[in-house]
Write an enzyme that holds these catalytic residues in place. Structure first.
Site, PDB file in Angstrom:
ATOM      1  N   MET A  79      37.207  23.876 -17.727  1.00  0.00           N
ATOM      2  CA  MET A  79      37.459  25.084 -18.501  1.00  0.00           C
ATOM      3  C   MET A  79      37.131  24.824 -19.973  1.00  0.00           C
ATOM      4  SD  MET A  79      40.828  26.492 -16.612  1.00  0.00           S
ATOM      5  CE  MET A  79      40.578  28.221 -16.913  1.00  0.00           C
ATOM      6  N   CYS A 119      40.607  14.700 -19.167  1.00  0.00           N
ATOM      7  CA  CYS A 119      39.867  13.618 -18.523  1.00  0.00           C
ATOM      8  C   CYS A 119      40.700  13.119 -17.342  1.00  0.00           C
ATOM      9  CB  CYS A 119      39.596  12.488 -19.523  1.00  0.00           C
ATOM     10  SG  CYS A 119      41.051  11.497 -19.920  1.00  0.00           S
ATOM     11  N   SER A 150      34.288  24.742 -21.424  1.00  0.00           N
ATOM     12  CA  SER A 150      33.097  23.932 -21.716  1.00  0.00           C
ATOM     13  C   SER A 150      31.939  24.806 -22.193  1.00  0.00           C
ATOM     14  CB  SER A 150      32.698  23.086 -20.503  1.00  0.00           C
ATOM     15  OG  SER A 150      32.485  23.898 -19.373  1.00  0.00           O
ATOM     16  N   GLN A 174      32.462  30.103  -9.520  1.00  0.00           N
ATOM     17  CA  GLN A 174      33.411  29.482  -8.574  1.00  0.00           C
ATOM     18  C   GLN A 174      34.060  30.530  -7.679  1.00  0.00           C
ATOM     19  OE1 GLN A 174      33.880  29.556 -11.883  1.00  0.00           O
ATOM     20  NE2 GLN A 174      35.937  30.272 -12.358  1.00  0.00           N
ATOM     21  N   ASP A 189      28.211  34.532 -13.880  1.00  0.00           N
ATOM     22  CA  ASP A 189      29.364  33.986 -14.603  1.00  0.00           C
ATOM     23  C   ASP A 189      30.512  33.744 -13.612  1.00  0.00           C
ATOM     24  OD1 ASP A 189      30.618  33.192 -17.021  1.00  0.00           O
ATOM     25  OD2 ASP A 189      31.648  35.115 -17.194  1.00  0.00           O
ATOM     26  N   GLU A 190      31.373  32.803 -13.898  1.00  0.00           N
ATOM     27  CA  GLU A 190      32.553  32.516 -13.046  1.00  0.00           C
ATOM     28  C   GLU A 190      32.143  32.338 -11.584  1.00  0.00           C
ATOM     29  OE1 GLU A 190      35.265  31.862 -14.553  1.00  0.00           O
ATOM     30  OE2 GLU A 190      35.337  33.031 -16.395  1.00  0.00           O
ATOM     31  N   LYS A 198      30.726  27.747 -20.884  1.00  0.00           N
ATOM     32  CA  LYS A 198      29.828  28.275 -19.849  1.00  0.00           C
ATOM     33  C   LYS A 198      29.398  29.713 -20.146  1.00  0.00           C
ATOM     34  CE  LYS A 198      32.808  27.155 -16.645  1.00  0.00           C
ATOM     35  NZ  LYS A 198      33.736  26.391 -17.523  1.00  0.00           N
ATOM     36  N   SER A 199      30.353  30.555 -20.518  1.00  0.00           N
ATOM     37  CA  SER A 199      29.990  31.957 -20.791  1.00  0.00           C
ATOM     38  C   SER A 199      29.108  32.060 -22.031  1.00  0.00           C
ATOM     39  CB  SER A 199      31.249  32.808 -20.962  1.00  0.00           C
ATOM     40  OG  SER A 199      31.994  32.814 -19.758  1.00  0.00           O
TER      41      SER A 199
HETATM   42 ZN   LIG Z   1      42.004  12.275 -21.888  1.00  0.00          ZN
END
Ligand SMILES: [Zn+2]
Length: 198
Positions: free
Chosen positions: A11, A187, A13, A95, A92-93, A15-16
């Site tokens: 999330m 991470c 990152s 997933q 978009d979206e 993308k949109s």
């Molecule tokens: Zn981290």
């Protein structure tokens, strides 16, 4: 033959934002694009919203069970006389696509010779693939990771769901705009540490 691309990331990152940039690049060259959004994603309704503040309306809001290839074909027919040539399909979206809709996206690339670029999140808050993402990982010609940074500075790959002062371990895979629920891209190390503590 064109290709199906899957650009995935955690999330936030971008993308949109990246999708809107690709659309702009085509349109600047006098070509047109089709922007698709699964109807399931209620965030911004039919709008593709970038966190940088840019937005545009989706050309196709794809509902459950709808045939993406047919929808794109219909739109192409409606536009053919009036507008510039259709050059690309942007999703978009992604997933939230159904596996059959991903298969339709592959057919659009292969049979209709239109590149399809799908942007989406790889896994949910429990690190399980969304059905649409899983199918994209299986069949896309090209996979490209979009990077974002964890609070520790490392590359974020997971999405923690936060609420009630901690990390959620249970719940529906899809929860958008629910009161008190937020997400944080982490991470692997921070995610697993966080999971142990809550
Ligand atoms: Zn981290």
């Amino acid at each position: 033959m064109s290709k199906l691309f899957f650009r995935y990331g955690a999330m936030n990152s971008g993308k949109s934002t990246a999708l809107l940039q690709v659309a702009h690049n085509y349109e600047e060259r006098g070509q047109s694009v089709v922007v698709v959004k699964p109807a399931l994603d209620t965030k911004g309704h039919n709008k593709i919203v970038s966190r940088l503040g840019v937005s545009r309306s989706a050309d196709i809001l794809l509902a459950s069970g709808e045939d993406l290839r047919h929808k794109v074909d219909e739109l192409r027919g409606r536009r053919s006389s009036s507008e510039s040539a259709l050059a690309c399909v942007l999703i978009d979206e992604a997933q939230f696509l159904e596996p059959e809709q991903v298969d339709a996206a592959l057919e659009i690339a292969v049979f209709d010779n239109l590149p399809v670029v799908a942007f989406g999140i790889r896994t949910d808050f429990r690190r399980r693939a969304f059905p649409g993402s899983l199918r994209l990982l299986e069949v896309a010609h090209a996979l490209e990771e979009m990077k974002t940074i964890c609070r520790c500075g490392a590359k974020a790959i997971f999405n923690a769901r936060l609420g009630d002062g901690g990390m959620a371990h249970e719940g529906h895979q899809i929860m958008i705009d629910a009161p008190g629920v937020t997400y944080e891209a982490l991470c692997a190390h921070c995610y697993l540490k966080f999971e142990q503590r809550h």
